[in-house]
Design a protein around this motif. Structure first.
Motif, PDB file in Angstrom:
ATOM      1  N   THR A   1      -6.193  30.959-102.991  1.00  0.00           N
ATOM      2  CA  THR A   1      -6.946  31.379-101.801  1.00  0.00           C
ATOM      3  C   THR A   1      -8.445  31.307-102.076  1.00  0.00           C
ATOM      4  OG1 THR A   1      -5.171  32.847-101.052  1.00  0.00           O
ATOM      5  CG2 THR A   1      -7.366  33.273-100.189  1.00  0.00           C
ATOM      6  N   CYS A   2      -8.867  31.812-103.229  1.00  0.00           N
ATOM      7  CA  CYS A   2     -10.291  31.755-103.592  1.00  0.00           C
ATOM      8  C   CYS A   2     -10.733  30.311-103.816  1.00  0.00           C
ATOM      9  CB  CYS A   2     -10.547  32.598-104.838  1.00  0.00           C
ATOM     10  SG  CYS A   2     -10.326  34.376-104.553  1.00  0.00           S
ATOM     11  N   TRP A   3      -9.831  29.487-104.330  1.00  0.00           N
ATOM     12  CA  TRP A   3     -10.108  28.048-104.494  1.00  0.00           C
ATOM     13  C   TRP A   3     -10.369  27.409-103.128  1.00  0.00           C
ATOM     14  CZ3 TRP A   3     -11.241  24.785-108.288  1.00  0.00           C
ATOM     15  CH2 TRP A   3     -10.974  23.429-108.145  1.00  0.00           C
ATOM     16  N   SER A   4      -9.541  27.747-102.141  1.00  0.00           N
ATOM     17  CA  SER A   4      -9.733  27.230-100.776  1.00  0.00           C
ATOM     18  C   SER A   4     -11.070  27.685-100.210  1.00  0.00           C
ATOM     19  CB  SER A   4      -8.598  27.709 -99.873  1.00  0.00           C
ATOM     20  OG  SER A   4      -7.345  27.242-100.319  1.00  0.00           O
ATOM     21  N   ALA A   5     -11.429  28.948-100.469  1.00  0.00           N
ATOM     22  CA  ALA A   5     -12.705  29.475 -99.973  1.00  0.00           C
ATOM     23  C   ALA A   5     -13.881  28.733-100.589  1.00  0.00           C
ATOM     24  CB  ALA A   5     -12.796  30.975-100.273  1.00  0.00           C
ATOM     25  N   SER A   6     -13.793  28.413-101.873  1.00  0.00           N
ATOM     26  CA  SER A   6     -14.894  27.702-102.533  1.00  0.00           C
ATOM     27  C   SER A   6     -15.053  26.285-101.970  1.00  0.00           C
ATOM     28  CB  SER A   6     -14.649  27.637-104.048  1.00  0.00           C
ATOM     29  OG  SER A   6     -13.525  26.829-104.349  1.00  0.00           O
ATOM     30  N   ILE A   7     -13.940  25.658-101.555  1.00  0.00           N
ATOM     31  CA  ILE A   7     -14.015  24.331-100.930  1.00  0.00           C
ATOM     32  C   ILE A   7     -14.751  24.415 -99.600  1.00  0.00           C
ATOM     33  CG2 ILE A   7     -12.639  22.467 -99.909  1.00  0.00           C
ATOM     34  CD1 ILE A   7     -10.458  23.175-101.991  1.00  0.00           C
ATOM     35  N   ILE A   8     -14.417  25.450 -98.816  1.00  0.00           N
ATOM     36  CA  ILE A   8     -15.045  25.624 -97.505  1.00  0.00           C
ATOM     37  C   ILE A   8     -16.550  25.835 -97.629  1.00  0.00           C
ATOM     38  CG2 ILE A   8     -15.177  27.215 -95.518  1.00  0.00           C
ATOM     39  CD1 ILE A   8     -12.148  27.557 -95.766  1.00  0.00           C
ATOM     40  N   SER A   9     -16.998  26.449 -98.740  1.00  0.00           N
ATOM     41  CA  SER A   9     -18.434  26.725 -98.907  1.00  0.00           C
ATOM     42  C   SER A   9     -19.266  25.451 -98.996  1.00  0.00           C
ATOM     43  CB  SER A   9     -18.657  27.578-100.163  1.00  0.00           C
ATOM     44  OG  SER A   9     -18.382  26.836-101.331  1.00  0.00           O
ATOM     45  N   ASN A  10     -18.626  24.285 -99.188  1.00  0.00           N
ATOM     46  CA  ASN A  10     -19.348  23.010 -99.248  1.00  0.00           C
ATOM     47  C   ASN A  10     -19.241  22.202 -97.955  1.00  0.00           C
ATOM     48  OD1 ASN A  10     -20.040  23.284-102.083  1.00  0.00           O
ATOM     49  ND2 ASN A  10     -17.902  22.840-102.531  1.00  0.00           N
TER      50      ASN A  10
END
Length: 532
Positions: A278-287
């Motif tokens: 879930t945190c991995w998905s969030a970090s992708i969205i930040s870009n």
């Protein structure tokens, strides 16, 4: 000319041309050898640099205290900036998605040709068919060529290809479906997703590949998928719309990134795996904010075929293991920074890695599986050596703002996390109580838990929930308690392991990277799990 008599035979002229071509090829080979040697050296830098930070603190504590404090607060400020940016993206993505959907749903008559490449290695054919089914129901399927990028090292690869062709060829649902088999013994190539995709692309996109009318096949847009990646029809429609509204020149420079959600086997894996993904998905969205200068593609991405041709596609040696991020970096530098990046707010559905892929069971099996995948992801610290080599060859790109943004992304991956921990411990060593060290360490857990909450409430609420309400509050408390341990297991140790491995590897051509084989959980397996 000007009274000078020239008497050269045609054969002599041709010989001169051949000599020039041979010389240019020799120069290219020499440049590649120099580049590879430089990258091999730079790949060994990150871990000694980390050790140097610790040694300097032990030998010269008073001398380095001020520089270390400045470095720490620089890292801390960048971390705060990243958290604020991620929060803004997580809160805004629903708005961006709706605006993009309204814009791209307008009537149009685009006829782009799509090339979809699926990387396959020893995964079950049922998973492949499930992925192809999601492509079959898209509106762009009649203009889509599907490439099954297989690996010859899989003894069942041809049987799987025949089964897929027997199922879909009679349906005429795609323009074409083509299996390709990457040989596993090509000198200088490293087996993996990058090699399979590069081989499949080169087999299909060439002048010898003719259509039904005997003309070379033409493709406008190409996509790379993992075997468990499932895209909605809207994903291809939006990319086609964005691409069609670019100028002819800019259409050849487009690269597309999208969010990822892990949802199909959500309730069958350990809570630690769900949290990290879930945190991995969030970090992708930040870009993926509008106008982003670093739309980092993760796992699945799209690009114009001309961009892939122009930049040489994928590197097939060990330096190209992280095919997604590496493709962005290579596209940027090989095109001298002339690239068009686009965010597509249609999430790709993927599977969590689980214990069954390693023939294990239970919580610790899932934990080991996710740790192994983390090691593979963080093998991408090799990108530091790649970007250093590109800056050596193209120093003029340092004047571009986008170059610095891309370099920061590589710094995040290779240095930020480890240096944040190590430098903070160096500063506090001998001057700080255990309680103060624990407080700083647990601030990471607070950030982790808030990121997770934002994603669950604002992103999952928009794309469909996977967490149950009672589970949300229980996991939030668990993250606060075990957050630092989770960060160390899934980030700190894999990153440290990757950097140590890069340092002590004797020959890069013999490197072996952990391979994660994906399995589709069957209904029978689900029942047996519940029974256990």
């Amino acid at each position: 000319v000007h009274g000078i008599k020239i008497n050269l035979k045609i054969s002599e002229i041709l010989k001169m041309g051949k000599t020039t071509n041979n010389a240019s090829k020799q120069d290219q080979l020499q440049d590649r050898a120099v580049s590879r040697s430089f990258r091999e050296k730079m790949a060994r830098v990150p871990f000694p640099l980390l050790v140097l930070l610790i040694v300097l603190r032990v030998l010269f504590p008073n001398l380095v205290q001020t520089p270390y404090t400045i470095y720490f607060f620089t890292l801390f400020a960048y971390g705060i900036f990243s958290i604020v940016k991620m929060t803004w993206c997580l809160l805004s993505i629903r708005k961006w998605d709706r605006e993009q959907q309204q814009e791209t749903n307008k009537p149009h008559n685009y006829t782009a040709k799509h090339l979809v490449m699926i990387a396959i290695y020893k995964e079950p054919v049922e998973m492949l068919i499930e992925t192809i089914e999601t492509l079959r129901i898209t509106t762009t399927a009649p203009r889509m060529t599907v490439v099954l990028a297989m690996e010859e090292r899989d003894p069942d690869c041809r049987a799987k290809a025949e089964q897929v062709l027997a199922k879909y060829k009679p349906l005429n649902c795609f323009e074409d479906i083509v299996p390709t088999f990457h040989p596993g013994n090509i000198p200088g190539e490293h087996p993996g997703k990058n090699s399979n995709i590069a081989w499949g692309f080169n087999q299909v996109v060439n002048d010898n590949n003719k259509d039904k009318n005997g003309k070379p096949k033409h493709f406008d847009l190409a996509y790379v998928l993992d075997i468990d990646t499932q895209h909605q029809s809207d994903y291809f429609k939006r990319i086609e719309y964005i691409w069609a509204h670019e100028t002819k020149e800019n259409q050849q420079k487009c690269l597309f990134g999208c969010p990822i959600k892990f949802n199909r086997n959500h309730n069958q894996v350990a809570w630690t795996v769900r949290l990290v993904d879930t945190c991995w998905s969030a970090s992708i969205i930040s870009n993926l904010y509008p106008g982003s200068n670093a739309v980092v593609p993760i796992s699945t991405y799209g690009a114009s075929v001309e961009l892939m041709k122009k930049t040489g596609g994928w590197d097939v040696d060990v330096f190209g293991i992280g095919d997604d991020f590496h493709f962005l970096l290579k596209s940027y530098f090989e095109s001298n920074g002339d690239i068009r990046l686009h965010s597509v707010y249609v999430p790709a559905s993927q599977l969590h890695v689980d214990a069954e892929r390693f023939n294990m069971t239970g919580f610790w099996g899932d934990t080991y599986a996710r740790f192994s995948q983390g090691v593979r992801h963080l093998w991408g610290t090799l990108e530091f050596s790649y970007i250093a080599d590109q800056i050596r060859q193209r120093p003029h790109l340092l004047w571009k703002y986008q170059t610095w943004v891309v370099m920061l992304k590589v710094f995040e991956q290779s240095f930020f996390f480890l240096h944040s921990y190590i430098v903070s411990w160096c500063i506090m060593y001998g001057n700080t109580s255990i309680l103060q060290i624990a407080f700083y360490t647990w601030t990471n857990a607070i950030w982790l838990s808030l990121t997770w909450l934002l994603f669950v409430f604002f992103v999952e609420g928009h794309w469909g929930r996977t967490y149950k309400k009672d589970e949300i509050f229980r996991l939030f408390g668990t993250i606060l308690v075990f957050g630092p341990i989770i960060s160390i297991i899934y980030n700190f140790i894999p990153l440290l392991y990757a950097q140590i491995h890069h340092l002590f590897s004797v020959e890069f051509k013999n490197w072996v990277v952990p391979t994660v084989i994906k399995k589709t959980p069957t209904k029978l397996e689900d029942k047996s799990k519940k029974a256990k």
